[in-house]
Design an enzyme around this catalytic site. Structure first.
Site, PDB file in Angstrom:
ATOM      1  N   ASN A   1      12.839 -27.223 -60.493  1.00  0.00           N
ATOM      2  CA  ASN A   1      13.652 -27.621 -61.649  1.00  0.00           C
ATOM      3  C   ASN A   1      13.777 -26.399 -62.550  1.00  0.00           C
ATOM      4  O   ASN A   1      12.805 -25.987 -63.172  1.00  0.00           O
ATOM      5  CB  ASN A   1      12.938 -28.776 -62.381  1.00  0.00           C
ATOM      6  CG  ASN A   1      13.562 -29.071 -63.736  1.00  0.00           C
ATOM      7  OD1 ASN A   1      14.714 -28.714 -64.002  1.00  0.00           O
ATOM      8  ND2 ASN A   1      12.805 -29.727 -64.602  1.00  0.00           N
ATOM      9  N   TRP A   2      14.980 -25.851 -62.593  1.00  0.00           N
ATOM     10  CA  TRP A   2      15.172 -24.609 -63.368  1.00  0.00           C
ATOM     11  C   TRP A   2      15.346 -24.846 -64.863  1.00  0.00           C
ATOM     12  O   TRP A   2      15.449 -23.908 -65.624  1.00  0.00           O
ATOM     13  CB  TRP A   2      16.389 -23.849 -62.818  1.00  0.00           C
ATOM     14  CG  TRP A   2      16.121 -23.134 -61.527  1.00  0.00           C
ATOM     15  CD1 TRP A   2      14.949 -23.093 -60.833  1.00  0.00           C
ATOM     16  CD2 TRP A   2      17.056 -22.335 -60.783  1.00  0.00           C
ATOM     17  NE1 TRP A   2      15.090 -22.317 -59.702  1.00  0.00           N
ATOM     18  CE2 TRP A   2      16.377 -21.852 -59.657  1.00  0.00           C
ATOM     19  CE3 TRP A   2      18.395 -22.000 -60.961  1.00  0.00           C
ATOM     20  CZ2 TRP A   2      16.999 -21.022 -58.702  1.00  0.00           C
ATOM     21  CZ3 TRP A   2      19.020 -21.189 -60.018  1.00  0.00           C
ATOM     22  CH2 TRP A   2      18.319 -20.707 -58.904  1.00  0.00           C
ATOM     23  N   LYS A   3      15.469 -26.095 -65.269  1.00  0.00           N
ATOM     24  CA  LYS A   3      15.684 -26.413 -66.694  1.00  0.00           C
ATOM     25  C   LYS A   3      16.860 -25.593 -67.228  1.00  0.00           C
ATOM     26  O   LYS A   3      17.816 -25.360 -66.493  1.00  0.00           O
ATOM     27  CB  LYS A   3      14.400 -26.163 -67.494  1.00  0.00           C
ATOM     28  CG  LYS A   3      13.170 -26.753 -66.811  1.00  0.00           C
ATOM     29  CD  LYS A   3      11.965 -26.793 -67.689  1.00  0.00           C
ATOM     30  CE  LYS A   3      10.789 -27.302 -66.874  1.00  0.00           C
ATOM     31  NZ  LYS A   3       9.685 -27.742 -67.679  1.00  0.00           N
TER      32      LYS A   3
ATOM     33  N   HIS B   1      13.473 -37.063 -66.492  1.00  0.00           N
ATOM     34  CA  HIS B   1      12.486 -36.003 -66.727  1.00  0.00           C
ATOM     35  C   HIS B   1      11.893 -36.178 -68.130  1.00  0.00           C
ATOM     36  O   HIS B   1      12.594 -36.586 -69.055  1.00  0.00           O
ATOM     37  CB  HIS B   1      13.150 -34.626 -66.597  1.00  0.00           C
ATOM     38  CG  HIS B   1      12.154 -33.506 -66.599  1.00  0.00           C
ATOM     39  ND1 HIS B   1      11.631 -32.991 -67.762  1.00  0.00           N
ATOM     40  CD2 HIS B   1      11.561 -32.835 -65.580  1.00  0.00           C
ATOM     41  CE1 HIS B   1      10.759 -32.034 -67.445  1.00  0.00           C
ATOM     42  NE2 HIS B   1      10.693 -31.918 -66.132  1.00  0.00           N
TER      43      HIS B   1
ATOM     44  N   GLU C   1      11.260 -34.201 -70.426  1.00  0.00           N
ATOM     45  CA  GLU C   1      11.960 -33.490 -71.515  1.00  0.00           C
ATOM     46  C   GLU C   1      13.200 -34.267 -71.940  1.00  0.00           C
ATOM     47  O   GLU C   1      13.581 -34.238 -73.107  1.00  0.00           O
ATOM     48  CB  GLU C   1      12.295 -32.054 -71.070  1.00  0.00           C
ATOM     49  CG  GLU C   1      11.040 -31.196 -71.053  1.00  0.00           C
ATOM     50  CD  GLU C   1      11.060 -30.036 -70.070  1.00  0.00           C
ATOM     51  OE1 GLU C   1      12.140 -29.680 -69.576  1.00  0.00           O
ATOM     52  OE2 GLU C   1       9.972 -29.493 -69.798  1.00  0.00           O
TER      53      GLU C   1
ATOM     54  N   GLU D   1       4.735 -36.736 -63.119  1.00  0.00           N
ATOM     55  CA  GLU D   1       4.592 -35.535 -63.939  1.00  0.00           C
ATOM     56  C   GLU D   1       3.856 -35.867 -65.234  1.00  0.00           C
ATOM     57  O   GLU D   1       4.486 -36.264 -66.227  1.00  0.00           O
ATOM     58  CB  GLU D   1       5.973 -34.957 -64.265  1.00  0.00           C
ATOM     59  CG  GLU D   1       6.749 -34.547 -63.037  1.00  0.00           C
ATOM     60  CD  GLU D   1       7.713 -33.405 -63.356  1.00  0.00           C
ATOM     61  OE1 GLU D   1       7.649 -32.389 -62.654  1.00  0.00           O
ATOM     62  OE2 GLU D   1       8.483 -33.529 -64.321  1.00  0.00           O
TER      63      GLU D   1
ATOM     64  N   GLY E   1       4.332 -27.266 -68.063  1.00  0.00           N
ATOM     65  CA  GLY E   1       4.516 -26.010 -68.779  1.00  0.00           C
ATOM     66  C   GLY E   1       3.314 -25.607 -69.616  1.00  0.00           C
ATOM     67  O   GLY E   1       3.402 -24.739 -70.476  1.00  0.00           O
TER      68      GLY E   1
ATOM     69  N   SER F   1       2.748 -27.666 -63.879  1.00  0.00           N
ATOM     70  CA  SER F   1       2.080 -26.374 -63.689  1.00  0.00           C
ATOM     71  C   SER F   1       1.666 -26.121 -62.234  1.00  0.00           C
ATOM     72  O   SER F   1       0.591 -25.575 -61.976  1.00  0.00           O
ATOM     73  CB  SER F   1       0.880 -26.233 -64.638  1.00  0.00           C
ATOM     74  OG  SER F   1       1.331 -26.293 -65.983  1.00  0.00           O
TER      75      SER F   1
ATOM     76  N   GLY G   1       8.503 -26.480 -62.154  1.00  0.00           N
ATOM     77  CA  GLY G   1       9.341 -25.916 -63.211  1.00  0.00           C
ATOM     78  C   GLY G   1       9.241 -24.405 -63.219  1.00  0.00           C
ATOM     79  O   GLY G   1       9.862 -23.708 -62.417  1.00  0.00           O
ATOM     80  N   GLY G   2       8.415 -23.881 -64.107  1.00  0.00           N
ATOM     81  CA  GLY G   2       8.302 -22.437 -64.328  1.00  0.00           C
ATOM     82  C   GLY G   2       8.208 -21.595 -63.067  1.00  0.00           C
ATOM     83  O   GLY G   2       8.928 -20.595 -62.915  1.00  0.00           O
TER      84      GLY G   2
HETATM   85  C1  PEP Z   1       8.860 -29.682 -64.663  1.00  0.00           C
HETATM   86  O1  PEP Z   1       9.584 -29.288 -65.548  1.00  0.00           O
HETATM   87  O2  PEP Z   1       9.238 -30.618 -63.949  1.00  0.00           O
HETATM   88  C2  PEP Z   1       7.561 -29.028 -64.468  1.00  0.00           C
HETATM   89  C3  PEP Z   1       6.689 -29.597 -63.701  1.00  0.00           C
HETATM   90  O3  PEP Z   1       7.354 -27.827 -65.132  1.00  0.00           O
HETATM   91  P1  PEP Z   1       6.145 -26.771 -64.904  1.00  0.00           P
HETATM   92  O4  PEP Z   1       5.981 -26.607 -63.425  1.00  0.00           O
HETATM   93  O5  PEP Z   1       6.604 -25.524 -65.565  1.00  0.00           O
HETATM   94  O6  PEP Z   1       4.931 -27.366 -65.536  1.00  0.00           O
END
Ligand code: PEP
Length: 250
Positions: A10-12, A96, A98, A168, A174, A214, A235-236
């Site tokens: 997920n590139w956000k 999600h 966010e 999640e 993050g 993470s 994500g990241g």
């Molecule tokens: C996400 O945004 O779905 C996520 C899991 O982010 P991260 O891996 O950066 O914690």
């Protein structure tokens, strides 16, 4: 039951079209022989066409990060599921944390979007997860039950068999704080029990549940060693071709 792993990125709100081209140029050779799992990448809307073009001829599926439930209409700033299909998307992330936290996503809107995604032929990736305060107050199961039942009501077994579920925990997104493989697996087991109450035992046991929060190259192996963890939503660490490829090639 053995379930095919899924690694999704997920590139956000990161990456321009130029960044996207660069990413795929570096990423594709690193996963050229990776046939052991499904690979999904969810870029921002403006980079979807570039990503679809770059992923053509590879097994990498492109997904969007959100969409509206209506087919079309006076909804300024929104994108519909059929528009995503036309753009070459095969999946869509729905609910999600966010979106829930900053953009008013609710279990009810998740449910409407889920129906629209299925109707359009997209694979929905439904996200659920609890806040740190909810976990500390021993409310994890209650929150997940509410999100699962609210988000997934009125689905047939056939519909349910087309979704991916992502657990999640918000305290792990993050933050660099990953749930231990054991914590994640225990929650996945609980989610599968919820699935078995609402859908057939076959559907519940075939459901693929991804962990997100993470996930990095150095913790993916431990997570994937858990029988209950069928993949990851990243994500990241999905923004860097090498690190995402290392996760794919766990
Ligand atoms: C996400 O945004 O779905 C996520 C899991 O982010 P991260 O891996 O950066 O914690």
């Amino acid at each position: 039951m053995s379930r095919r792993p899924v690694i999704a990125g997920n590139w956000k709100m990161y990456k321009t079209q130029a960044d996207t081209r660069q990413f795929f140029a570096a990423f594709k050779p690193l996963v050229a022989h990776s046939r052991h799992c499904d690979i999904i990448i969810a870029p921002p809307f403006t980079a979807l066409s570039v990503a679809v073009e770059a992923a053509a001829g590879t097994p990498i599926a492109i997904a969007a990060q959100n969409a509206h439930w209506a087919r079309e209409g006076a909804f300024t700033g929104e994108i519909s599921m059929p528009m995503l299909v036309e753009a070459g998307c095969r999946g869509v992330i729905i609910g999600h944390s966010e979106r829930r936290q900053y953009f008013g996503e609710t279990d009810e809107s998740v449910n409407r979007k889920l129906g629209a995604a299925l109707h359009a032929g997209l694979t929905p990736i439904i996200c659920v997860g609890e806040l740190a305060a909810e976990r500390d107050a021993n409310l994890t199961h209650a929150v997940l039950k509410r999100q699962f039942e609210g988000g997934l009501h009125a689905l047939t077994d056939a519909d349910f068999s087309r979704i991916l579920l992502a657990y999640e925990p918000i305290w792990a997104i993050g933050t660099g704080r990953t749930a231990t493989p054991e914590i994640a697996a225990a929650v996945h087991r609980f989610l599968r029990e919820l699935a078995a109450k609402q859908f057939s035992p076959e559907c519940a046991s075939a459901l693929r549940i991804l962990y997100g929060g993470s996930v990095k190259p150095d913790n993916i192996k431990g997570l994937m060693a858990q029988e209950e963890i069928d993949g990851a939503l990243v994500g990241g660490a999905s923004l860097d071709a090498k690190s995402f490829a290392a996760i794919v090639n766990f």
